[in-house]
Design an enzyme around this catalytic site. Sequence first.
Site, short mmCIF file in Angstrom:
data_model
loop_
_atom_site.label_atom_id
_atom_site.label_comp_id
_atom_site.label_asym_id
_atom_site.label_seq_id
_atom_site.Cartn_x
_atom_site.Cartn_y
_atom_site.Cartn_z
N SER A 133 3.72 0.69 1.35
CA SER A 133 3.13 -0.26 2.28
C SER A 133 2.13 0.44 3.21
CB SER A 133 4.25 -0.95 3.06
OG SER A 133 3.74 -2.05 3.79
N ASP A 145 4.77 -9.25 -5.08
CA ASP A 145 4.54 -8.87 -3.68
C ASP A 145 4.01 -10.09 -2.91
OD1 ASP A 145 3.82 -7.79 -1.26
OD2 ASP A 145 2.82 -6.04 -2.10
N HIS A 173 7.73 -6.57 -2.29
CA HIS A 173 6.85 -5.65 -1.60
C HIS A 173 7.41 -4.23 -1.49
CE1 HIS A 173 3.68 -4.39 1.11
NE2 HIS A 173 4.56 -4.08 2.06
#
Length: 356
Positions: free
Chosen positions: A162, A284, A312
């Site tokens: 991320s 995601d 995600h």
Amino acid sequence: MMLKIPTINASTPSMGILPFSSRKASRFFGASADVFPPFLLKEMEKIEDPFARKLVSRIEMLPVELTSSKNCIMSSCVKPMVQDTASPLVLLHGFDSSCLEWRYTLPLLEQAGLEAWAIDILGWGFNNLENLPICNVDSKRDHLFQFWKAYIKRPMLLVGPSLGAAVAIDFAANHPEAVDKLILINANVYAEGTGNLSKLPKSVAFAGVSLLKSLPLRFYATNKAFSALPFDTCLEWTQITRLHCLLPWWKEATVDFMSSGGYNVTAQINQVLKKTLIIWGENDGIVDSKLSVRLHCELQNAIIRQIPNCGHLPHVEKPDAVADLITDFVPRQLPNTLSSLPVVAEQEQNLLVHQI
């Protein structure tokens, strides 16, 4: 053979719901008030997930001196069980998170014979920021570099999920000598910093950050980050993700980061020449999957692998798949290192077998 942790899906019960008594929980944790404040230890004892509990018990505080302020930060990390001459893995985490993101994948990487560090980024995680330093991008980069110089000292395979991918790209562009390869997981690298949030008055910023810590918002964010997560699991994982938010300096450190403008690494991407593995969860719901293709095109030496039916944070949701991809990407370790690897506790093995 690598130990497989089962994939979480709608039919899988919440991981780690074990009937620990309070007394057993304290022994299992192993962490002391010298590492965590007593009030935070009590919050941690509410967590029943055995993998989170085990990783908490391994967190250590190592002194890291920042270049800019000369402040010595007691920095939270999980040190590797084994060390060797190959490039070590250094596992970062995402925005406003902690090393506990790696509670499922780290044991698998160690079972595969890899040297793996899990490090909390300055301003997040469980770093002791009683003497609050500046928590902007430059300070976060300097903190990671000084940690590397003091304790790792070899080119590393830097793993960023991320926003941690933006941290990794920024670091690799500024300190290429410290990086051997990159592994980017559902990379959030095209955001233009914190945008208008950096212009908010401090009073409004503090109010917004207080909301960020709230259980309902954290629950919503956790549910959105994963694919078909059962309610009990989502609630447990929400509690894990907000543990570090209870530290007294968390709010000031987060506001400082937001006000500084945050990460904007778009212009640095094509400067990164290191071989890179891009891992992407197919479902995601936070970062558009088209951006993974764009990143693959803009990085000069990258390969991309997609994990199906995954959200995600694949290293939390599908740790077995992520561990396999990382292990295939990392140079193989010597066979004799396996003899010194930790074994998974019998209680955890029984839990995994039951869920499989």
